[in-house]
Design a protein around this motif. Sequence first.
Motif, mmCIF file in Angstrom:
data_model
loop_
_atom_site.group_PDB
_atom_site.id
_atom_site.type_symbol
_atom_site.label_atom_id
_atom_site.label_comp_id
_atom_site.label_asym_id
_atom_site.label_seq_id
_atom_site.Cartn_x
_atom_site.Cartn_y
_atom_site.Cartn_z
ATOM 1 N N MET A 70 5.742 6.901 13.346
ATOM 2 C CA MET A 70 5.575 7.940 14.361
ATOM 3 C C MET A 70 5.011 7.345 15.649
ATOM 4 N N LEU A 71 4.020 6.470 15.525
ATOM 5 C CA LEU A 71 3.427 5.855 16.714
ATOM 6 C C LEU A 71 4.396 4.886 17.378
ATOM 7 N N LYS A 72 5.136 4.136 16.558
ATOM 8 C CA LYS A 72 6.096 3.166 17.082
ATOM 9 C C LYS A 72 7.220 3.857 17.849
ATOM 10 N N ASN A 73 7.634 5.019 17.376
ATOM 11 C CA ASN A 73 8.772 5.721 17.966
ATOM 12 C C ASN A 73 8.399 6.675 19.099
ATOM 13 N N ASN A 74 7.116 6.808 19.386
ATOM 14 C CA ASN A 74 6.679 7.709 20.451
ATOM 15 C C ASN A 74 6.052 6.874 21.566
ATOM 16 N N VAL A 75 6.806 6.652 22.640
ATOM 17 C CA VAL A 75 6.351 5.764 23.713
ATOM 18 C C VAL A 75 5.075 6.252 24.392
ATOM 19 N N HIS A 76 4.793 7.522 24.308
ATOM 20 C CA HIS A 76 3.595 8.073 24.951
ATOM 21 C C HIS A 76 2.417 8.165 23.991
ATOM 22 N N GLY A 77 2.631 7.733 22.731
ATOM 23 C CA GLY A 77 1.571 7.803 21.742
ATOM 24 C C GLY A 77 1.413 9.214 21.196
#
Length: 59
Positions: free
Chosen positions: A16-23
């Motif tokens: 989830m963190l890797k795929n969300n550029v905004h964190g």
Amino acid sequence: MNLCCHSNRINQIYEMLKNNVHGMTITELSKELDVSTKTIQRDLYEVLNSFGAIKEGRT
């Protein structure tokens, strides 16, 4: 604690963190995974600590 679910959740957090550029916030992660914010905090602390990213004490 169920080790299988724990490892799976840590992998989910990572993806989830890797795929969300905004964190994502801990609250967002906890809602997505249907666990408490404390559970997310413990998971993150445990993983970061195992990589030496957590210092002892406060600076």
